[in-house]
Design a protein around this motif. Sequence first.
Motif, PDB file in Angstrom:
ATOM      1  N   ILE A   8      47.919  31.551   8.238  1.00 19.40           N
ATOM      2  CA  ILE A   8      48.204  30.092   8.212  1.00 19.40           C
ATOM      3  C   ILE A   8      47.671  29.321   9.274  1.00 19.40           C
ATOM      4  O   ILE A   8      46.966  28.436   8.795  1.00 19.40           O
ATOM      5  CB  ILE A   8      49.863  29.999   8.090  1.00 19.40           C
ATOM      6  CG1 ILE A   8      50.449  30.228   6.889  1.00 19.40           C
ATOM      7  CG2 ILE A   8      50.133  28.359   8.169  1.00 19.40           C
ATOM      8  CD1 ILE A   8      51.748  30.439   6.719  1.00 19.40           C
ATOM      9  N   ASP A   9      47.692  29.592  10.395  1.00 21.52           N
ATOM     10  CA  ASP A   9      47.102  29.123  11.416  1.00 21.52           C
ATOM     11  C   ASP A   9      45.673  28.999  11.423  1.00 21.52           C
ATOM     12  O   ASP A   9      45.001  27.917  11.566  1.00 21.52           O
ATOM     13  CB  ASP A   9      47.532  29.549  12.714  1.00 21.52           C
ATOM     14  CG  ASP A   9      47.045  28.872  14.012  1.00 21.52           C
ATOM     15  OD1 ASP A   9      47.098  27.637  14.178  1.00 21.52           O
ATOM     16  OD2 ASP A   9      46.216  29.538  14.942  1.00 21.52           O
ATOM     17  N   ALA A  10      44.918  30.193  11.154  1.00 20.78           N
ATOM     18  CA  ALA A  10      43.492  29.995  10.766  1.00 20.78           C
ATOM     19  C   ALA A  10      43.238  29.404   9.732  1.00 20.78           C
ATOM     20  O   ALA A  10      42.162  28.637   9.733  1.00 20.78           O
ATOM     21  CB  ALA A  10      43.241  31.681  10.324  1.00 20.78           C
ATOM     22  N   LEU A  11      43.979  29.244   8.563  1.00 16.72           N
ATOM     23  CA  LEU A  11      43.632  28.398   7.585  1.00 16.72           C
ATOM     24  C   LEU A  11      43.787  27.065   7.875  1.00 16.72           C
ATOM     25  O   LEU A  11      42.868  26.236   7.311  1.00 16.72           O
ATOM     26  CB  LEU A  11      44.441  28.715   6.158  1.00 16.72           C
ATOM     27  CG  LEU A  11      44.253  30.118   5.486  1.00 16.72           C
ATOM     28  CD1 LEU A  11      45.465  30.207   4.268  1.00 16.72           C
ATOM     29  CD2 LEU A  11      42.924  30.012   4.859  1.00 16.72           C
ATOM     30  N   MET A  15      40.514  24.377   7.488  1.00 13.46           N
ATOM     31  CA  MET A  15      40.650  23.060   6.764  1.00 13.46           C
ATOM     32  C   MET A  15      40.298  21.973   7.607  1.00 13.46           C
ATOM     33  O   MET A  15      39.422  21.021   7.225  1.00 13.46           O
ATOM     34  CB  MET A  15      42.102  23.043   6.289  1.00 13.46           C
ATOM     35  CG  MET A  15      42.554  23.884   5.216  1.00 13.46           C
ATOM     36  SD  MET A  15      44.100  23.808   4.454  1.00 13.46           S
ATOM     37  CE  MET A  15      44.718  22.291   4.808  1.00 13.46           C
ATOM     38  N   ARG A  16      40.787  21.800   8.710  1.00  9.34           N
ATOM     39  CA  ARG A  16      40.512  20.945   9.715  1.00  9.34           C
ATOM     40  C   ARG A  16      39.113  20.746   9.915  1.00  9.34           C
ATOM     41  O   ARG A  16      38.321  19.525  10.218  1.00  9.34           O
ATOM     42  CB  ARG A  16      41.268  20.970  11.123  1.00  9.34           C
ATOM     43  CG  ARG A  16      42.800  20.380  11.032  1.00  9.34           C
ATOM     44  CD  ARG A  16      43.292  20.447  12.550  1.00  9.34           C
ATOM     45  NE  ARG A  16      43.262  21.572  13.263  1.00  9.34           N
ATOM     46  CZ  ARG A  16      44.117  22.321  13.163  1.00  9.34           C
ATOM     47  NH1 ARG A  16      45.491  22.435  12.442  1.00  9.34           N
ATOM     48  NH2 ARG A  16      44.228  23.744  13.969  1.00  9.34           N
ATOM     49  N   GLU A  17      38.187  22.075  10.164  1.00  8.62           N
ATOM     50  CA  GLU A  17      37.071  21.809  10.337  1.00  8.62           C
ATOM     51  C   GLU A  17      36.136  21.550   9.476  1.00  8.62           C
ATOM     52  O   GLU A  17      35.087  20.790   9.308  1.00  8.62           O
ATOM     53  CB  GLU A  17      36.442  23.339  10.965  1.00  8.62           C
ATOM     54  CG  GLU A  17      34.977  23.317  11.347  1.00  8.62           C
ATOM     55  CD  GLU A  17      34.620  22.494  12.364  1.00  8.62           C
ATOM     56  OE1 GLU A  17      33.346  22.127  12.360  1.00  8.62           O
ATOM     57  OE2 GLU A  17      35.300  22.257  13.205  1.00  8.62           O
ATOM     58  N   ARG A  20      36.362  17.460   9.072  1.00  8.36           N
ATOM     59  CA  ARG A  20      35.576  17.099  10.005  1.00  8.36           C
ATOM     60  C   ARG A  20      34.243  17.035   9.727  1.00  8.36           C
ATOM     61  O   ARG A  20      33.604  15.981   9.652  1.00  8.36           O
ATOM     62  CB  ARG A  20      35.973  17.679  11.327  1.00  8.36           C
ATOM     63  CG  ARG A  20      35.218  17.044  12.581  1.00  8.36           C
ATOM     64  CD  ARG A  20      35.301  17.929  13.901  1.00  8.36           C
ATOM     65  NE  ARG A  20      34.382  18.990  13.925  1.00  8.36           N
ATOM     66  CZ  ARG A  20      33.166  19.054  13.992  1.00  8.36           C
ATOM     67  NH1 ARG A  20      32.509  18.084  14.286  1.00  8.36           N
ATOM     68  NH2 ARG A  20      32.352  20.128  14.103  1.00  8.36           N
ATOM     69  N   HIS A  21      33.909  18.008   9.192  1.00  8.43           N
ATOM     70  CA  HIS A  21      32.420  18.002   8.438  1.00  8.43           C
ATOM     71  C   HIS A  21      32.040  17.228   7.553  1.00  8.43           C
ATOM     72  O   HIS A  21      31.044  16.425   7.389  1.00  8.43           O
ATOM     73  CB  HIS A  21      32.118  19.669   8.022  1.00  8.43           C
ATOM     74  CG  HIS A  21      30.628  19.789   7.623  1.00  8.43           C
ATOM     75  ND1 HIS A  21      29.578  19.913   8.327  1.00  8.43           N
ATOM     76  CD2 HIS A  21      30.174  19.869   6.478  1.00  8.43           C
ATOM     77  CE1 HIS A  21      28.452  20.091   7.844  1.00  8.43           C
ATOM     78  NE2 HIS A  21      28.709  20.198   6.666  1.00  8.43           N
ATOM     79  N   TYR A  22      32.996  17.183   6.601  1.00  9.28           N
ATOM     80  CA  TYR A  22      33.091  16.195   5.376  1.00  9.28           C
ATOM     81  C   TYR A  22      32.900  14.740   5.820  1.00  9.28           C
ATOM     82  O   TYR A  22      32.275  14.100   5.478  1.00  9.28           O
ATOM     83  CB  TYR A  22      34.099  16.255   4.304  1.00  9.28           C
ATOM     84  CG  TYR A  22      34.229  15.649   3.127  1.00  9.28           C
ATOM     85  CD1 TYR A  22      33.409  16.183   2.079  1.00  9.28           C
ATOM     86  CD2 TYR A  22      34.574  14.293   2.933  1.00  9.28           C
ATOM     87  CE1 TYR A  22      33.230  15.362   0.916  1.00  9.28           C
ATOM     88  CE2 TYR A  22      34.651  13.787   1.752  1.00  9.28           C
ATOM     89  CZ  TYR A  22      33.878  14.398   0.703  1.00  9.28           C
ATOM     90  OH  TYR A  22      33.812  13.761  -0.478  1.00  9.28           O
ATOM     91  N   ASP A  23      33.819  14.559   6.889  1.00 10.71           N
ATOM     92  CA  ASP A  23      33.963  13.223   7.518  1.00 10.71           C
ATOM     93  C   ASP A  23      32.599  12.640   8.050  1.00 10.71           C
ATOM     94  O   ASP A  23      31.967  11.595   7.844  1.00 10.71           O
ATOM     95  CB  ASP A  23      34.993  12.993   8.592  1.00 10.71           C
ATOM     96  CG  ASP A  23      36.346  12.894   7.662  1.00 10.71           C
ATOM     97  OD1 ASP A  23      36.466  12.808   6.698  1.00 10.71           O
ATOM     98  OD2 ASP A  23      37.420  13.033   8.612  1.00 10.71           O
ATOM     99  N   LEU A  24      31.862  13.472   8.893  1.00  8.84           N
ATOM    100  CA  LEU A  24      30.738  13.402   9.599  1.00  8.84           C
ATOM    101  C   LEU A  24      29.524  13.057   8.568  1.00  8.84           C
ATOM    102  O   LEU A  24      28.907  12.126   8.785  1.00  8.84           O
ATOM    103  CB  LEU A  24      30.450  14.691  10.396  1.00  8.84           C
ATOM    104  CG  LEU A  24      31.143  14.571  11.853  1.00  8.84           C
ATOM    105  CD1 LEU A  24      30.872  15.829  12.492  1.00  8.84           C
ATOM    106  CD2 LEU A  24      31.231  13.372  12.456  1.00  8.84           C
ATOM    107  N   ASN A  25      29.726  13.786   7.487  1.00 12.26           N
ATOM    108  CA  ASN A  25      28.587  13.673   6.235  1.00 12.26           C
ATOM    109  C   ASN A  25      28.760  12.323   5.786  1.00 12.26           C
ATOM    110  O   ASN A  25      27.631  11.681   5.625  1.00 12.26           O
ATOM    111  CB  ASN A  25      28.614  15.036   5.598  1.00 12.26           C
ATOM    112  CG  ASN A  25      27.920  16.087   5.990  1.00 12.26           C
ATOM    113  OD1 ASN A  25      27.133  15.943   6.931  1.00 12.26           O
ATOM    114  ND2 ASN A  25      28.295  17.206   5.483  1.00 12.26           N
ATOM    115  N   ALA A  26      29.850  12.007   5.419  1.00 15.70           N
ATOM    116  CA  ALA A  26      30.259  10.754   4.784  1.00 15.70           C
ATOM    117  C   ALA A  26      29.783   9.561   5.465  1.00 15.70           C
ATOM    118  O   ALA A  26      29.237   8.610   5.121  1.00 15.70           O
ATOM    119  CB  ALA A  26      31.651  10.675   4.327  1.00 15.70           C
TER     120      ALA A  26
END
Length: 65
Positions: A8-11, A15-17, A20-26
Amino acid sequence: MSDDTLLIDALFRVMRELRRHYDLNAQAMGLTMARARVVSTLAKMEGATQSELATQRPSGSRRPR
């Protein structure tokens, strides 16, 4: 820690990464997160009528209380 907790911690970290990637691209395209989601939804529904678009609820949105 149990295997479930580690998974769960790894998931959550993945998800956060991804977020973050989606936010940066947007942001690089000059879009807010809300607008990027709309553009993404519209792209998935290519060829839909205005009526069909109006009845779609964006993924992740909550129903009014």
